[in-house]
Write a protein that holds these residues in place. Structure first.
Motif, short mmCIF file in Angstrom:
data_model
loop_
_atom_site.label_atom_id
_atom_site.label_comp_id
_atom_site.label_asym_id
_atom_site.label_seq_id
_atom_site.Cartn_x
_atom_site.Cartn_y
_atom_site.Cartn_z
N ASP A 203 -16.93 12.98 -23.54
CA ASP A 203 -16.92 14.52 -23.36
C ASP A 203 -15.46 14.93 -24.38
O ASP A 203 -15.05 16.15 -24.49
N CYS B 143 -15.23 14.93 -30.77
CA CYS B 143 -16.16 16.32 -30.81
C CYS B 143 -16.91 15.38 -32.35
O CYS B 143 -16.16 14.84 -32.83
N SER C 11 -23.60 20.48 -37.32
CA SER C 11 -23.86 21.98 -36.43
C SER C 11 -23.04 21.67 -35.46
O SER C 11 -22.41 22.95 -34.75
N ASP C 12 -22.90 20.52 -34.07
CA ASP C 12 -22.10 20.56 -33.31
C ASP C 12 -21.25 20.40 -33.70
O ASP C 12 -20.05 20.19 -32.41
N ARG C 13 -19.93 19.95 -34.39
CA ARG C 13 -18.40 19.36 -35.31
C ARG C 13 -17.73 19.98 -33.90
O ARG C 13 -16.91 19.33 -33.72
N LEU C 14 -17.90 21.60 -33.23
CA LEU C 14 -16.25 22.07 -33.01
C LEU C 14 -16.95 21.69 -30.93
O LEU C 14 -16.24 22.27 -30.49
N SER C 15 -17.93 21.53 -30.91
CA SER C 15 -17.91 21.32 -29.46
C SER C 15 -18.14 20.02 -28.97
O SER C 15 -18.00 19.01 -29.27
N ARG C 16 -17.50 19.76 -27.83
CA ARG C 16 -17.14 19.40 -26.28
C ARG C 16 -18.08 19.15 -26.07
O ARG C 16 -18.21 19.79 -24.82
N GLN D 162 -20.84 18.76 -24.69
CA GLN D 162 -22.43 18.92 -25.27
C GLN D 162 -23.39 18.80 -25.12
O GLN D 162 -24.74 18.76 -25.21
N ASN E 191 -24.43 15.31 -27.27
CA ASN E 191 -24.57 14.64 -28.49
C ASN E 191 -23.97 13.94 -29.12
O ASN E 191 -24.70 13.26 -29.70
N CYS F 162 -23.71 10.66 -33.30
CA CYS F 162 -23.43 11.84 -33.46
C CYS F 162 -25.92 11.77 -33.44
O CYS F 162 -25.95 12.09 -34.64
N SER G 70 -27.25 14.82 -32.70
CA SER G 70 -27.68 15.98 -33.53
C SER G 70 -27.48 15.89 -35.09
O SER G 70 -28.58 16.15 -36.04
#
Ligand SMILES: [Zn+2]
Length: 125
Positions: free
Chosen positions: A5, A8, A15-20, A22, A24, A42, A44
């Motif tokens: 978690d 990232c 597209s999910d580069r900045l989310s932790r 999530q 993916n 990843c 995504s």
């Protein structure tokens, strides 16, 4: 070792580069000497990268515990020389990690690097 978690995706195109946290990212396989470094996949963007990518530990040849020891001593206010003596590494190595951690503290709010390194060079010698 970080929980997944806290990581990232390190693919700048993802597209999910900045989310932790999530869902993916998953750990898949190992790399490095003795297979101590986990590989992250990843879902995504289907990229693979080392769990160290983008962290202070990426270019590190020291064991994780040693790097954490260095950073913890610095965070408690020890100077680079004192830290080097206590942890058993060269003071220049300490300085290198302080600089790396300082740069990362700008963009990553991870407990590992969440401190402001003091400038041990000081105004006068
Ligand atoms: Zn991705």
């Amino acid at each position: 070792m970080y929980p997944i978690d806290q990581l990232c995706c390190q693919n700048p195109e993802c597209s999910d580069r900045l989310s932790r946290g999530q869902g993916n990212l998953v750990f898949r396989g190992w790399s490095g000497k003795g297979k101590r470094i986990r590989m992250v996949y990843c879902r995504s963007c289907k990229a693979h990268f080392s769990e160290r990518k983008g962290t202070v530990l990426e270019q590190s040849r020291l064991p994780d515990e040693t790097v954490l020891d260095v950073l913890n001593h610095i965070r408690e206010g020890c100077g680079t020389r004192a830290t080097g003596r206590m942890v058993g590494v060269d003071k220049n190595t300490v300085t290198r990690y302080v600089i790396l951690a300082g740069a990362h503290a700008e963009s990553l709010h991870q407990e590992l690097v969440a401190f402001s390194p003091s400038d041990s060079r000081g105004p006068g010698r």
